[in-house]
Design a protein around this motif. Sequence first.
Motif, PDB file in Angstrom:
ATOM      1  N   ARG A 162     -33.755  61.311 -26.723  1.00  0.00           N
ATOM      2  CA  ARG A 162     -34.932  60.548 -27.175  1.00  0.00           C
ATOM      3  C   ARG A 162     -35.574  61.221 -28.385  1.00  0.00           C
ATOM      4  N   VAL A 163     -35.617  62.556 -28.357  1.00  0.00           N
ATOM      5  CA  VAL A 163     -36.210  63.288 -29.475  1.00  0.00           C
ATOM      6  C   VAL A 163     -35.432  63.013 -30.766  1.00  0.00           C
ATOM      7  N   VAL A 164     -34.111  63.034 -30.673  1.00  0.00           N
ATOM      8  CA  VAL A 164     -33.285  62.764 -31.850  1.00  0.00           C
ATOM      9  C   VAL A 164     -33.538  61.354 -32.371  1.00  0.00           C
TER      10      VAL A 164
ATOM     11  N   ASP B 152     -35.247  60.322 -35.983  1.00  0.00           N
ATOM     12  CA  ASP B 152     -34.583  59.428 -36.936  1.00  0.00           C
ATOM     13  C   ASP B 152     -35.516  58.326 -37.427  1.00  0.00           C
ATOM     14  N   LEU B 153     -36.544  57.990 -36.604  1.00  0.00           N
ATOM     15  CA  LEU B 153     -37.522  56.973 -37.011  1.00  0.00           C
ATOM     16  C   LEU B 153     -38.591  57.538 -37.934  1.00  0.00           C
ATOM     17  N   GLY B 154     -38.593  58.866 -38.095  1.00  0.00           N
ATOM     18  CA  GLY B 154     -39.569  59.492 -38.974  1.00  0.00           C
ATOM     19  C   GLY B 154     -40.662  60.269 -38.272  1.00  0.00           C
ATOM     20  N   LEU B 155     -40.615  60.328 -36.942  1.00  0.00           N
ATOM     21  CA  LEU B 155     -41.628  61.087 -36.213  1.00  0.00           C
ATOM     22  C   LEU B 155     -41.265  62.564 -36.207  1.00  0.00           C
ATOM     23  N   ASN B 156     -42.275  63.419 -36.361  1.00  0.00           N
ATOM     24  CA  ASN B 156     -42.010  64.846 -36.247  1.00  0.00           C
ATOM     25  C   ASN B 156     -42.231  65.273 -34.796  1.00  0.00           C
ATOM     26  N   HIS B 157     -41.890  66.517 -34.498  1.00  0.00           N
ATOM     27  CA  HIS B 157     -41.943  66.949 -33.107  1.00  0.00           C
ATOM     28  C   HIS B 157     -43.368  67.037 -32.573  1.00  0.00           C
ATOM     29  N   SER B 158     -44.315  67.311 -33.444  1.00  0.00           N
ATOM     30  CA  SER B 158     -45.709  67.335 -33.009  1.00  0.00           C
ATOM     31  C   SER B 158     -46.150  65.940 -32.558  1.00  0.00           C
TER      32      SER B 158
ATOM     33  N   HIS C  91     -36.506  55.936 -21.239  1.00  0.00           N
ATOM     34  CA  HIS C  91     -35.712  54.725 -21.379  1.00  0.00           C
ATOM     35  C   HIS C  91     -35.067  54.614 -22.757  1.00  0.00           C
ATOM     36  N   SER C  92     -33.870  54.093 -22.786  1.00  0.00           N
ATOM     37  CA  SER C  92     -33.133  53.975 -24.041  1.00  0.00           C
ATOM     38  C   SER C  92     -33.751  52.958 -24.996  1.00  0.00           C
ATOM     39  N   SER C  93     -34.634  52.094 -24.484  1.00  0.00           N
ATOM     40  CA  SER C  93     -35.254  51.077 -25.333  1.00  0.00           C
ATOM     41  C   SER C  93     -36.434  51.624 -26.134  1.00  0.00           C
ATOM     42  N   LEU C  94     -36.810  52.885 -25.900  1.00  0.00           N
ATOM     43  CA  LEU C  94     -38.001  53.434 -26.539  1.00  0.00           C
ATOM     44  C   LEU C  94     -37.920  53.383 -28.064  1.00  0.00           C
ATOM     45  N   ALA C  95     -36.802  53.815 -28.623  1.00  0.00           N
ATOM     46  CA  ALA C  95     -36.682  53.853 -30.089  1.00  0.00           C
ATOM     47  C   ALA C  95     -36.767  52.445 -30.680  1.00  0.00           C
ATOM     48  N   ARG C  96     -36.154  51.478 -30.001  1.00  0.00           N
ATOM     49  CA  ARG C  96     -36.195  50.094 -30.494  1.00  0.00           C
ATOM     50  C   ARG C  96     -37.633  49.572 -30.490  1.00  0.00           C
ATOM     51  N   ASN C  97     -38.349  49.848 -29.409  1.00  0.00           N
ATOM     52  CA  ASN C  97     -39.732  49.380 -29.325  1.00  0.00           C
ATOM     53  C   ASN C  97     -40.621  50.052 -30.367  1.00  0.00           C
TER      54      ASN C  97
END
Length: 380
Positions: free
Chosen positions: A113-115, A119-125, A140-146
């Motif tokens: 999920r972190v990766v 990739d969406l542009g979010l930093n770890h903070s 959930h695998s849908s998190l990045a899509r949402n």
Amino acid sequence: MLHLRKLISPSLSAPHHLPAPLFSLHRLLAAATAPVSPEPFAVEDYLVTACGLTRAKARKASKKLIHLRSPSRIDAVLSFLSSLGVSRSATAAVIANDPKFLCADVEKNLAKRVVELTDLGLNHSQIAQLIPHARACFRHSSLARNLSFWLPIFGSFGKLLQAVTVNGGILGADLDKVAKPNLAILEECGISVKKFPGTFVSRVLTTLPRQVLDAVVYIDKLGVPRGSAMFRYALMTFAIQRQDKIAKKIGALKMLGWSQDDVLTAAKKMPGFLTMSEERLRRNVEFLTRDVGLEISYITRRPVLVMYSHDRRLLPRHSLLKILNAKGLRNTEMDFYCMVAMTEKKFLARFVHPYEGSIPGLAVTYASMCAGKAPNRVTA
């Protein structure tokens, strides 16, 4: 996307001089590698000592973790969250809400999920800030899509985080059946999500579209202009309540002598008063009409009166004025709304402090009433 194994060093004990982002995935996975404790494993006790849960919350959470025979998986998840920057208190909140978060596979689930979010542009903070509010949705695998859908809708991560803080369900909402139809309704009403705090629209966006449409119809009947701030407030109020609950509260008001026009007048000025519980609504209206002696028309033009706390504002202030009147210290009538609407500081300065010399114990009596305690005896 590169396979996770290609994103980390073959060794989990990489040297400290390796260049990396603020928190590299390698460090997160390395931190999540924890030895198995040789001690007998009691889940409930471990949730208290290692995770920071209260005993009651630990007992409740442990029921979903009875299959664990050692703390190794829990330790891995805790180390992962800690290395990512999630505080101990936030971690405890996540576990209390979603105990199965501790069963997630760090490499195959959480790190993945972190990766995806990176990739969406979010930093770890930012990811660390998101986890305590996303909770189960983070697994959930849908998190990045949402998130890829919501980020441009809200315009920034900060505004999205505001919305998720109020309603983490946004991250798990069905985009095609719920989110997109609701956005279309808001746009039709002239409401842009980017222009308003996420706290305003968050619950509306995850409500069933049919319910949102019913709310729009109801607000239109009230005559509230769609472009007004009151329309937005009304939509937030009525969209998240079922129509049968609203109808029940209106029925209770009619039993107290309110007409349909009275209800509409009050709702148009302050729709939030219909979000109150039926018991509180009935109690406050009865107090204002029976004990204070206000006309219904007076109340409907000032519906905020109904929303004030009976125990901490309405009753104490009304009782104090009765004391002053009984002692003959108030020669003029004070408009009840103006008196109740005063800040506490102004009320004390006008109605308490000037009379403490004439009525010993007045301030203590008033404080006791505000605290819900029986008033101390007031002497003349």
